[in-house]
Design an enzyme around this catalytic site. Structure first.
Site, PDB file in Angstrom:
ATOM      1  N   LEU A 163     -80.275 115.243  46.016  1.00 25.75           N
ATOM      2  CA  LEU A 163     -79.407 115.820  44.977  1.00 25.75           C
ATOM      3  C   LEU A 163     -79.466 114.809  43.758  1.00 25.75           C
ATOM      4  O   LEU A 163     -79.779 113.471  43.796  1.00 25.75           O
ATOM      5  CB  LEU A 163     -78.025 115.772  45.211  1.00 25.75           C
ATOM      6  CG  LEU A 163     -76.950 114.766  45.617  1.00 25.75           C
ATOM      7  CD1 LEU A 163     -76.549 114.080  44.474  1.00 25.75           C
ATOM      8  CD2 LEU A 163     -75.799 115.268  46.216  1.00 25.75           C
ATOM      9  N   ARG A 164     -79.715 115.590  42.809  1.00 23.71           N
ATOM     10  CA  ARG A 164     -79.808 114.873  41.243  1.00 23.71           C
ATOM     11  C   ARG A 164     -78.278 114.504  40.609  1.00 23.71           C
ATOM     12  O   ARG A 164     -77.435 115.818  40.859  1.00 23.71           O
ATOM     13  CB  ARG A 164     -80.381 115.646  40.346  1.00 23.71           C
ATOM     14  CG  ARG A 164     -81.703 115.618  40.506  1.00 23.71           C
ATOM     15  CD  ARG A 164     -82.607 116.794  39.858  1.00 23.71           C
ATOM     16  NE  ARG A 164     -82.042 118.222  40.280  1.00 23.71           N
ATOM     17  CZ  ARG A 164     -82.050 119.097  39.597  1.00 23.71           C
ATOM     18  NH1 ARG A 164     -82.855 119.207  38.439  1.00 23.71           N
ATOM     19  NH2 ARG A 164     -81.523 120.395  39.950  1.00 23.71           N
ATOM     20  N   PHE A 262     -90.485 115.883  35.018  1.00 23.85           N
ATOM     21  CA  PHE A 262     -90.598 114.608  35.276  1.00 23.85           C
ATOM     22  C   PHE A 262     -91.722 113.901  34.592  1.00 23.85           C
ATOM     23  O   PHE A 262     -92.321 113.248  34.776  1.00 23.85           O
ATOM     24  CB  PHE A 262     -90.333 114.327  36.568  1.00 23.85           C
ATOM     25  CG  PHE A 262     -89.016 114.176  37.204  1.00 23.85           C
ATOM     26  CD1 PHE A 262     -88.262 115.172  37.281  1.00 23.85           C
ATOM     27  CD2 PHE A 262     -88.714 112.803  37.291  1.00 23.85           C
ATOM     28  CE1 PHE A 262     -87.085 115.185  37.595  1.00 23.85           C
ATOM     29  CE2 PHE A 262     -87.040 112.677  37.708  1.00 23.85           C
ATOM     30  CZ  PHE A 262     -86.620 113.588  37.779  1.00 23.85           C
ATOM     31  N   HIS A 264     -91.443 113.418  31.196  1.00 27.72           N
ATOM     32  CA  HIS A 264     -90.902 113.530  29.769  1.00 27.72           C
ATOM     33  C   HIS A 264     -91.058 111.925  29.387  1.00 27.72           C
ATOM     34  O   HIS A 264     -90.496 111.223  29.935  1.00 27.72           O
ATOM     35  CB  HIS A 264     -89.622 114.017  29.898  1.00 27.72           C
ATOM     36  CG  HIS A 264     -88.823 114.429  28.430  1.00 27.72           C
ATOM     37  ND1 HIS A 264     -89.132 115.466  28.004  1.00 27.72           N
ATOM     38  CD2 HIS A 264     -88.278 113.287  27.932  1.00 27.72           C
ATOM     39  CE1 HIS A 264     -88.511 115.603  26.634  1.00 27.72           C
ATOM     40  NE2 HIS A 264     -87.860 114.170  26.465  1.00 27.72           N
ATOM     41  N   ALA A 265     -91.598 111.560  28.421  1.00 28.85           N
ATOM     42  CA  ALA A 265     -91.847 110.421  28.267  1.00 28.85           C
ATOM     43  C   ALA A 265     -90.549 109.905  27.224  1.00 28.85           C
ATOM     44  O   ALA A 265     -90.054 110.629  26.396  1.00 28.85           O
ATOM     45  CB  ALA A 265     -92.947 110.149  27.173  1.00 28.85           C
ATOM     46  N   CYS A 273     -80.744 105.285  41.674  1.00 25.99           N
ATOM     47  CA  CYS A 273     -81.588 105.622  43.021  1.00 25.99           C
ATOM     48  C   CYS A 273     -83.112 105.001  42.595  1.00 25.99           C
ATOM     49  O   CYS A 273     -83.538 104.191  43.308  1.00 25.99           O
ATOM     50  CB  CYS A 273     -81.445 106.925  43.049  1.00 25.99           C
ATOM     51  SG  CYS A 273     -79.778 107.521  43.446  1.00 25.99           S
TER      52      CYS A 273
HETATM   53  C1  UGA Z   1     -83.100 110.803  41.624  1.00 26.53           C
HETATM   54  C2  UGA Z   1     -83.782 112.006  42.150  1.00 26.53           C
HETATM   55  O1  UGA Z   1     -84.406 112.926  41.151  1.00 26.53           O
HETATM   56  C3  UGA Z   1     -83.179 112.698  43.280  1.00 26.53           C
HETATM   57  O2  UGA Z   1     -83.984 113.884  43.739  1.00 26.53           O
HETATM   58  C4  UGA Z   1     -82.589 111.818  44.257  1.00 26.53           C
HETATM   59  O3  UGA Z   1     -81.929 112.681  45.333  1.00 26.53           O
HETATM   60  C5  UGA Z   1     -81.702 110.935  43.626  1.00 26.53           C
HETATM   61  O4  UGA Z   1     -82.480 110.255  42.986  1.00 26.53           O
HETATM   62  C6  UGA Z   1     -81.402 110.024  44.665  1.00 26.53           C
HETATM   63  O5  UGA Z   1     -82.043 109.312  45.158  1.00 26.53           O
HETATM   64  O6  UGA Z   1     -80.036 110.037  45.167  1.00 26.53           O
HETATM   65  P1  UGA Z   1     -80.979 110.801  39.815  1.00 26.53           P
HETATM   66  O7  UGA Z   1     -81.033 109.321  40.092  1.00 26.53           O
HETATM   67  O8  UGA Z   1     -79.727 111.623  39.649  1.00 26.53           O
HETATM   68  O9  UGA Z   1     -81.972 111.790  41.073  1.00 26.53           O
HETATM   69  O10 UGA Z   1     -81.650 110.865  38.364  1.00 26.53           O
HETATM   70  P2  UGA Z   1     -83.186 111.928  37.873  1.00 26.53           P
HETATM   71  O11 UGA Z   1     -82.595 113.118  37.245  1.00 26.53           O
HETATM   72  O12 UGA Z   1     -84.067 111.719  38.957  1.00 26.53           O
HETATM   73  O13 UGA Z   1     -83.247 110.792  36.714  1.00 26.53           O
HETATM   74  C7  UGA Z   1     -83.563 109.638  36.939  1.00 26.53           C
HETATM   75  C8  UGA Z   1     -84.069 108.811  35.497  1.00 26.53           C
HETATM   76  O14 UGA Z   1     -85.284 109.182  35.184  1.00 26.53           O
HETATM   77  C9  UGA Z   1     -83.264 109.034  34.436  1.00 26.53           C
HETATM   78  O15 UGA Z   1     -82.880 107.787  33.957  1.00 26.53           O
HETATM   79  C10 UGA Z   1     -83.952 110.036  33.621  1.00 26.53           C
HETATM   80  O16 UGA Z   1     -83.479 109.775  32.173  1.00 26.53           O
HETATM   81  C11 UGA Z   1     -85.335 109.791  33.727  1.00 26.53           C
HETATM   82  N1  UGA Z   1     -86.389 110.533  33.589  1.00 26.53           N
HETATM   83  C12 UGA Z   1     -86.510 111.665  34.341  1.00 26.53           C
HETATM   84  C13 UGA Z   1     -87.260 110.504  32.518  1.00 26.53           C
HETATM   85  O17 UGA Z   1     -87.469 109.375  31.878  1.00 26.53           O
HETATM   86  N2  UGA Z   1     -88.372 111.203  32.254  1.00 26.53           N
HETATM   87  C14 UGA Z   1     -88.498 112.500  33.162  1.00 26.53           C
HETATM   88  O18 UGA Z   1     -89.109 113.198  32.771  1.00 26.53           O
HETATM   89  C15 UGA Z   1     -87.452 112.766  34.092  1.00 26.53           C
END
Ligand code: UGA
Length: 446
Positions: A163-164, A262, A264-265, A273
């Site tokens: 989950l996110r 994913f 997105h710069a 996580c």
């Molecule tokens: C992440 C994973 O996406 C989940 O599948 C996983 O279950 C979770 O970790 C976990 O291990 O519990 P989460 O930490 O909620 O989920 O956040 P994400 O939506 O993955 O985003 C992570 C980071 O990446 C954020 O800081 C976001 O701003 C950044 N991000 C995301 C980017 O910089 N660019 C993108 O294109 C996408």
């Protein structure tokens, strides 16, 4: 699984650990019709949940919590004895943070929770690990369970969670896939019963061994982190060549083999996580003698952290080379929008670094103010975006909340000292800001 008297074939579930993962899992399983008992050792957290309050920000979760408390299907406790007596299937959802001063995961909470539960288990119970753990943990816990549990026919299974934050309810009720790591058909049958409503959707299911089930989780997070760092590395190259990483990303994403998600710069990844999971994965690979296989993750981590440093440098450059005496308005503290989580948050890191370099930082975030204030009391906190920007020599957009994305530049124009903005998330419309007289800069684009 054996029908449990008077309750049809539905197993009774318990959820140990009521953080982002556990609280969501407990509420959603009750929503799916199961009787659920949630446990945490934090009495305050349990009292809040039992009174219908979610101790963190997660859209949609408070409503579902209250609804399911009212049905009587969902309850919370601090008693392992009660949990052991109640449950057929027990989900371990406690945290595995990064160890202080090391890359490895801290297994203290998993081990303590497991050891408190085992003596209380009833015959036929299934213990299901959901926490993100180093490969080898399930095998170790299964052996310990077999050696120390007084009850008969008790087994362990592994069921990683994907989950996110911000979409936790949706991801739990309608996941992309389920993964069951099991060592017997009986354990698989019990897990199938515990996820029957989700499997009926239908949801793809991968049934596999312990090692693979644990690895799927860290491999997924490592892949996502790599994808983000890949596009952020391209942003560095764009900065050197005059290219525009948002256009590059768009064009790459149309290739269905690559895909735009994913990609997105910006300021890069943070949270509880991705950063700690790639580090723990590297640490575990080292222990297993395959550190070379994951040495690229060191670069993924380094690219990610370089974005934060670049953001600070760019902002300083724009205010004339020094932050001394400057007012910096910061929009966003959470590691991403729709969350109040500031763990390893790029936004808060940048804000704190700029303040250390002599600026007066004023910050606003729609949900993460209390958490940010507790972590960084030295920053100035304001009650709105306008107030954070008031008198600022430069405004930094660091977490892309929709409230910021939809902001009208002209309303900010009146309150700032200078119309300069750096968009750390490539989420604002440059043309709109420039038309309103702002100097607009972003990471990875001219
Ligand atoms: C992440 C994973 O996406 C989940 O599948 C996983 O279950 C979770 O970790 C976990 O291990 O519990 P989460 O930490 O909620 O989920 O956040 P994400 O939506 O993955 O985003 C992570 C980071 O990446 C954020 O800081 C976001 O701003 C950044 N991000 C995301 C980017 O910089 N660019 C993108 O294109 C996408």
């Amino acid at each position: 699984m054996e029908p449990t008297s008077g309750r049809g074939s539905r197993p009774r579930l318990t959820v140990l650990g009521t953080g982002y993962l556990g609280a969501t899992h407990a509420v959603c399983m009750a929503e799916l019709g199961f009787e659920v008992l949630g446990l945490d050792v934090d009495e305050h957290k349990i009292a809040l949940l039992q009174s219908g309050e979610v101790p963190f920000f997660e859209p949609g979760l408070p409503e579902l919590l209250r609804k399911n408390l009212e049905t009587g299907r969902l309850r919370f406790t601090t008693s392992f004895e009660e949990v052991g007596a109640f449950g057929d299937v027990h989900f371990l959802c406690v945290g595995t943070p990064q160890k202080q001063g090391e890359f490895a995961a801290d297994m203290t909470y998993v081990d303590a929770c497991f050891r408190a539960l085992v003596p209380q288990l009833r015959d036929g119970a299934l213990v299901v690990g959901k926490s993100t753990v180093p490969a080898g943990t399930a095998e170790r816990l299964a052996a310990e369970l077999a050696r120390t549990c007084p009850a008969a026919d008790v087994e362990l299974a592994w069921n990683p969670e994907f989950l996110r934050e911000g979409f936790a309810v949706e991801d739990t009720l309608t996941p992309d896939r389920l993964v069951f790591g099991v060592s017997s058909e009986a354990a698989e049958a019990k897990l199938r019963a515990a996820f029957a409503p989700v499997l009926e959707l239908p949801t793809p299911l991968v049934v596999t061994d312990f090692a693979t089930a644990q690895l799927v989780k860290v491999a997924a997070n490592a892949f996502l982190a790599t994808k983000i760092s890949f596009i952020n590395a391209m942003a560095e190259v764009c900065e050197a060549t005059g290219g525009d990483v948002t256009m590059l990303s768009k064009a790459l994403g149309y290739d269905s083999r690559i895909g735009g998600r994913f990609l997105h710069a910006g300021l890069g990844f943070g949270g509880g996580c991705l950063p700690k999971d790639i580090r723990a994965f590297m640490a575990r690979a080292g222990e297993l003698g395959v550190d070379q296989a994951l040495s690229f993750l060191r670069e993924v981590d380094a690219i990610n952290l370089r974005r934060r440093a670049r953001m600070v440098d760019l902002a300083r450059e724009l205010v004339g080379g020094s932050f001394g005496g400057m007012r910096v308005g910061v929009l966003g503290a959470a590691f991403k929008p729709n969350s109040d989580d500031i763990r390893d948050s790029p936004a808060l890191d940048v804000a704190a670094a700029i303040q250390r370099q002599g600026a007066a930082v004023t910050l606003y975030d729609p949900a993460a103010m209390d958490n940010a204030r507790a972590r960084c009391p030295e920053l100035g906190y304001r009650e709105s975006a306008i107030e954070a920007a008031r008198g600022a020599d430069i405004v930094l957009h660091l977490t892309e909340w929709s409230e910021f994305r939809q902001m009208d530049p002209t309303t900010l124009s009146d309150v700032v000292a200078s119309r300069r903005i750096v968009d750390g998330r490539n989420a604002l419309d440059p043309a709109q800001w420039r038309a309103a007289g702002w100097t607009y800069r972003a990471l990875g684009r001219p």
